[in-house]
Motif scaffolding. Structure first.
Motif, short mmCIF file in Angstrom:
data_model
loop_
_atom_site.label_atom_id
_atom_site.label_comp_id
_atom_site.label_asym_id
_atom_site.label_seq_id
_atom_site.Cartn_x
_atom_site.Cartn_y
_atom_site.Cartn_z
N GLN A 77 0.85 -1.18 0.00
CA GLN A 77 0.00 0.00 0.00
C GLN A 77 0.89 1.25 0.00
O GLN A 77 1.93 1.28 0.66
N PRO A 78 0.46 2.31 -0.70
CA PRO A 78 1.26 3.54 -0.71
C PRO A 78 0.87 4.53 0.39
O PRO A 78 1.54 5.57 0.55
N TYR A 79 -0.19 4.23 1.12
CA TYR A 79 -0.71 5.22 2.06
C TYR A 79 -0.28 4.85 3.48
O TYR A 79 -0.67 3.80 4.00
N PRO A 80 0.44 5.74 4.14
CA PRO A 80 0.91 5.44 5.51
C PRO A 80 -0.23 5.25 6.49
O PRO A 80 -0.12 4.47 7.45
N GLN A 81 -1.33 5.99 6.28
CA GLN A 81 -2.43 5.89 7.21
C GLN A 81 -3.06 4.49 7.24
O GLN A 81 -3.77 4.15 8.18
N LEU A 82 -2.75 3.71 6.21
CA LEU A 82 -3.24 2.34 6.19
C LEU A 82 -2.23 1.38 6.81
O LEU A 82 -2.46 0.18 6.84
N PHE A 83 -1.17 1.95 7.26
CA PHE A 83 -0.12 1.19 7.94
C PHE A 83 0.38 -0.01 7.12
O PHE A 83 0.32 -1.17 7.56
N PRO A 84 0.86 0.25 5.96
CA PRO A 84 1.45 -0.84 5.18
C PRO A 84 2.77 -1.29 5.81
O PRO A 84 3.42 -0.51 6.53
N PRO A 85 3.19 -2.54 5.53
CA PRO A 85 4.47 -3.00 6.08
C PRO A 85 5.62 -2.13 5.57
O PRO A 85 5.68 -1.80 4.38
N VAL A 86 6.50 -1.78 6.47
CA VAL A 86 7.67 -0.98 6.11
C VAL A 86 8.78 -1.94 5.71
O VAL A 86 9.19 -2.81 6.48
N VAL A 87 9.26 -1.74 4.49
CA VAL A 87 10.34 -2.60 3.97
C VAL A 87 11.70 -2.00 4.36
O VAL A 87 12.60 -2.73 4.81
N PHE A 88 11.81 -0.70 4.17
CA PHE A 88 13.06 -0.02 4.52
C PHE A 88 12.73 1.42 4.93
O PHE A 88 11.84 2.05 4.34
N LYS A 89 13.47 1.92 5.95
CA LYS A 89 13.28 3.29 6.42
C LYS A 89 14.65 3.85 6.76
O LYS A 89 15.39 3.28 7.55
N SER A 90 14.97 4.98 6.08
CA SER A 90 16.33 5.52 6.23
C SER A 90 16.55 6.18 7.59
O SER A 90 17.68 6.24 8.07
N ARG A 91 15.51 6.72 8.24
CA ARG A 91 15.67 7.40 9.51
C ARG A 91 15.96 6.41 10.63
O ARG A 91 16.74 6.69 11.52
N THR A 92 15.27 5.24 10.61
CA THR A 92 15.43 4.25 11.67
C THR A 92 15.57 2.87 11.06
O THR A 92 15.42 2.68 9.84
N ASP A 93 15.82 1.94 11.92
CA ASP A 93 15.89 0.54 11.46
C ASP A 93 14.58 -0.20 11.72
O ASP A 93 14.53 -1.44 11.65
#
Length: 649
Positions: free
Chosen positions: A63-79
């Motif tokens: 999903q492209p919408y954060p409000q739907l809380f899709p699984p995070v594959v990679f995030k540069s700010r945190t692990d």
């Protein structure tokens, strides 16, 4: 795939001109399970925006919408990522260079899906790009199989393996190709949408025998344990290559038979049973059976099984023979023909096997035996002997039948040898016999008197009789007429015979004169012989009596008169038997005379026997009183023998 490094600066220049939020990722990308995949990514943002505290990025799954809380594959700010991606993802691109390329290691089939990138420029400048890269994680290689494989046409099969993992390069092998005719292999490397695919193509010409056989493609990574395989079954389309049916067979009339047909084709054929131009049965299958009940001769013939599946047509035929006994033969109608006519009698029938035809006339074989359904009996210039019943007999191993016709032969009268005149007691008897068809009419003509006799009058006895085609006429001339030089009667009688086909008149001769004289001679000799035999029999009995009386010079004294009487009576009985035997001989002689003359009682006896008539045999019984002869009852003959006078009572 590393050509992306050369393309990225160019893309940045182009996108700077537009100054819009934009991202470029491959729409489709694939990888093998347990391997890795690199998803190329380049993003843009408006030129008026100044990143606050650097540029960060987030990869979402599904999903492209954060409000739907899709699984995070990679995030540069945190692990902080979804647990299924922990330790598996890494950002290969430099976000400040607007490169968001992502690496995923040790992927599984659960990682297949859409991946979205979200740019975080600080503050409110965050944007999730709607474009996505769809990842397909494969557990076996892809094989490109044509929609239709046709026999005897060149076939290309291509096996694909993704090459999107920078640390491993796959290799491809084909399996189970040993049975293929002259296989050829070729490799290729394809790049599309910044993704790489390795391929290997197998080329050969399939045959119907290859239908259903297995082929395999193996993908493996050298120096690893990763091996991937895929098997396919060849579905080769081919026209019917064989049509199997029963062998030609024979069945009896009235029985049942089943005809089987099996067609080897792919796809299955439309199978039709044909009898001549008539389609009896059809079905789309690999085999079809045709059942025939209560078979008749009309069912005999060629049956054809036709297989058609759109790729070709093939057929095979069989012959069904129906066996049956001969039918009732067809023959000519009964006919009446004139003597000398030539005829052709036809006999035709049907039977299986072909019957033998035999012509019989009144139960006797005529002509030849024919092994065919038609026989012609030719009769050249038919004679009266050809008249009768003709039967045509048809036979084969299953039965027989026959038909008959009658042929009546009409012909002119023919005089028979039995025609003659003979001497009888009353005079002369003339017989005229003739055969003809229609039955001839008989008339007697006396040329001396110029009289035609065809009925009885006071002077002539006329008699006629018809038996079949034979007519008999007879007259008796009561007066014998003049005498011939030899002493016989003079006969001048003509016999006239006629019917619708002719007339004939013949003089009847007196043919029995010699036989009559012979009868007189034989009668005379026979009469003398019979008389001599009687005399000899009497003398024999008298001689025996003289022996039994003993010495004739002495008086007879009987010790036992009853015994002597018995002996005399016995001799008397013997004498009676001899006389009776003599009478029988005379009777037999008379029979011989009757056979010689051919009449039954009309002839008068001739010769010495003419006055001889049968008389009753009388005999005397001797009676003896006491033991001595009575006086005056005995005497002595001149020769010195004793005698006794016997008187009949």
């Amino acid at each position: 795939m590393w050509c992306l490094e050369l393309l990225l600066p160019l893309l940045l220049i182009i996108n700077d001109a537009s100054c819009q939020w934009n991202v470029w990722v491959p729409r489709d990308i694939s990888a093998m399970t347990n391997s890795c995949v690199v998803i190329p990514c380049t993003f843009m943002y408006p030129s008026g925006i100044r990143p606050y505290r650097g540029i960060h990025g987030i990869w979402y799954f599904g999903q492209p919408y954060p409000q739907l809380f899709p699984p995070v594959v990679f995030k540069s700010r945190t692990d902080v990522v979804h647990e299924s991606y922990k330790g598996r993802t890494k950002l290969l691109g430099d976000l400040h260079q607007r490169n968001c390329t992502l690496l995923i290691n040790n992927i599984g089939t659960e990682h297949s899906g859409r991946y979205y990138f979200r740019a975080d420029l600080g503050g409110a400048n965050m944007y999730t790009y709607p474009d996505y890269a769809e990842l397909k994680v494969l557990d076996q290689p892809n094989i490109d199989v044509p929609e239709e494989i046709v026999s005897d046409e060149s076939l290309e099969l291509t096996c694909y393996a993704p090459d999107n993992c920078p640390d491993m390069t796959p290799e491809i092998q084909w399996m189970y190709t040993d049975y293929l005719p002259d296989p050829e292999f070729s490799s290729d490397y394809l790049e599309e949408s910044n993704t790489a695919v390795l391929s290997n193509t197998l080329t050969f010409t399939p045959r119907p025998m290859h239908n259903g056989q297995l082929l395999g493609c193996r993908v493996y990574y050298p120096n690893t344990t990763l091996v991937y395989e895929r098997l396919i079954s060849l579905d080769i389309k081919y026209a019917p290559r064989s049509v199997w049916v029963n062998v030609s067979s024979e069945v009896m009339e009235g029985s049942s038979v089943t005809l089987h047909c099996e067609v080897d084709s792919n796809p299955p054929s439309r199978i039709s049973w044909m009898f001549g131009d008539e389609e009896l049965l059809w079905d789309t299958a690999s085999n079809v059976s045709l059942s025939l009940d209560d078979v008749t001769p009309a069912n005999e013939g060629i049956y054809t099984c036709v297989g058609n599946n759109g790729y070709g047509v093939m057929n095979t035929s069989l012959y069904l023979a129906v066996k049956y006994p001969p039918r009732e033969p067809t023959v000519n109608e009964s006919m009446t023909v004139l003597e000398g006519t030539s005829l052709a009698l036809h006999c035709s029938t049907q039977g299986s096997p072909a019957p033998t035809l035999t012509w019989l006339k009144d139960g006797e074989l005529v002509g030849t035996i024919t092994a065919d359904e038609l026989s012609v009996l030719e009769i050249m210039e038919i004679t009266p002997q050809g008249d009768g019943q003709y039967r045509c007999l048809a036979e084969n191993e299953h039965g027989r039948a026959s038909s008959s016709l009658n042929i009546t032969v009409e012909y002119a009268p023919v005089l028979l040898e039995e025609s003659k005149c003979t001497v009888v007691r009353e005079g002369v008897q003339c017989v005229c016999m003739a055969t003809g068809n229609p039955e001839p009419t008989i008339e007697f003509y006396l040329p001396d008197l110029n009289i035609t006799i065809n009925e009885t009058d006071g002077r002539y006895n006329f008699y006629t009789h018809t038996d079949g085609h034979t007519s008999t006429g007879m007259i008796k001339l009561r007066e014998k007429g003049e005498r011939m030089d030899n002493g016989g009667p003079a006969v001048n009688v003509h016999c006239s015979i006629y019917n619708m086909y002719g007339r004939e008149s013949v003089l009847l001769e007196l043919q029995q004169e010699k036989k009559y004289m012979m009868a007189v001679i034989v009668g005379t000799i026979g009469g003398v012989a019979v008389i001599a035999f009687i005399i000899a029999a009497v003398r024999y009995v008298g001689h025996n009596n003289k022996k039994e009386n003993g010495n004739p010079r002495q008086d007879v004294v009987l010790e036992n008169p009853a015994l002597y009487y018995s002996a005399v009576k016995k001799d008397k009985q013997n004498l009676r038997k001899k006389v009776l035997k003599t009478e029988l001989l005379g009777s037999k002689f008379n029979s011989i005379l009757e056979e010689t003359t051919g009449e039954d009682g009309d002839y008068q006896p001739v010769g010495p026997m003419a006055g001889l008539e049968r008389q009753e045999l009388n005999y005397a019984a001797l009676e003896f009183i006491g033991a001595r002869p009575r006086e005056g009852a005995s005497g002595r003959g001149d020769d010195g023998s004793n005698y006794t006078e016997i008187k009949a009572k």
